[in-house]
Scaffold this active site. Sequence first.
Site, PDB file in Angstrom:
ATOM      1  CE1 TYR A  28      -4.112   1.893   0.428  1.00 46.54           C
ATOM      2  CE2 TYR A  28      -2.802   3.176   1.982  1.00 46.54           C
ATOM      3  CZ  TYR A  28      -3.939   3.027   1.201  1.00 46.54           C
ATOM      4  OH  TYR A  28      -4.895   4.000   1.208  1.00 46.54           O
ATOM      5  CD  GLU A  61      -6.816  -8.046   2.091  1.00 41.20           C
ATOM      6  OE1 GLU A  61      -7.993  -7.836   2.440  1.00 41.20           O
ATOM      7  OE2 GLU A  61      -5.924  -7.181   2.169  1.00 41.20           O
ATOM      8  CG  HIS A  91      -9.628   0.626   8.570  1.00 40.96           C
ATOM      9  ND1 HIS A  91     -10.367  -0.514   8.341  1.00 40.96           N
ATOM     10  CD2 HIS A  91      -8.610   0.590   7.679  1.00 40.96           C
ATOM     11  CE1 HIS A  91      -9.823  -1.204   7.347  1.00 40.96           C
ATOM     12  NE2 HIS A  91      -8.748  -0.550   6.936  1.00 40.96           N
ATOM     13  NE  ARG A 129       9.159   2.096  14.626  1.00 44.39           N
ATOM     14  CZ  ARG A 129       9.451   3.329  15.026  1.00 44.39           C
ATOM     15  NH1 ARG A 129       9.713   4.273  14.134  1.00 44.39           N
ATOM     16  NH2 ARG A 129       9.479   3.640  16.309  1.00 44.39           N
TER      17      ARG A 129
END
Length: 183
Positions: A28, A61, A91, A129
């Site tokens: 994403y 997923e 969310h 990170r």
Amino acid sequence: MAASEEHYTLARPEFDRPVKILIVVAPYYKDIADQLIAGARAEIEACGGTHELVEVPGALEVPTAIGIAERMSNFDGYVALGCIVRGETTHYDTVCNDSSRGLTLLGLQGLCIGNGILTVENMAQAEVRAQADGQNKGGGAAAAALHLIALSRKWGAARKGVGFVPAKDEYQIAGDSKDPNIA
């Protein structure tokens, strides 16, 4: 700040036969995902392992893809990668908790999984990170999977089923061509 802290890192495991790892990434945030992938690939290759990469739409997923791969392929372990950045709604909490829970449940079933799905407040935290030459959380996730594979190989092969052989297979093993219980 976490970047200035020193952490103990286990020595890289060694294998008598190569490992095959599936890297599952939710890209994403593509730049972050690319850094995570680079770190994971470098760690796997440093152990003499091979890897395949698959992309899924989102972090939710990732556990499903790993579960499918475990049932339908022959990987020794898995690396879960992605990034979840806190937004304005709950969310974020759902995606963080459920993706982590899914990976944990698969791990408790015996799968060797390194979780490199970042859960951060902002993109600056994600960038620090993810950097392969920085905190390298992708490489850390691959190292975790590799260490679990080493443990599973040390303690024995994977076990399938619950310890019995169905009657049909029993006769095939004995070399009989026909089950005597069938007329």
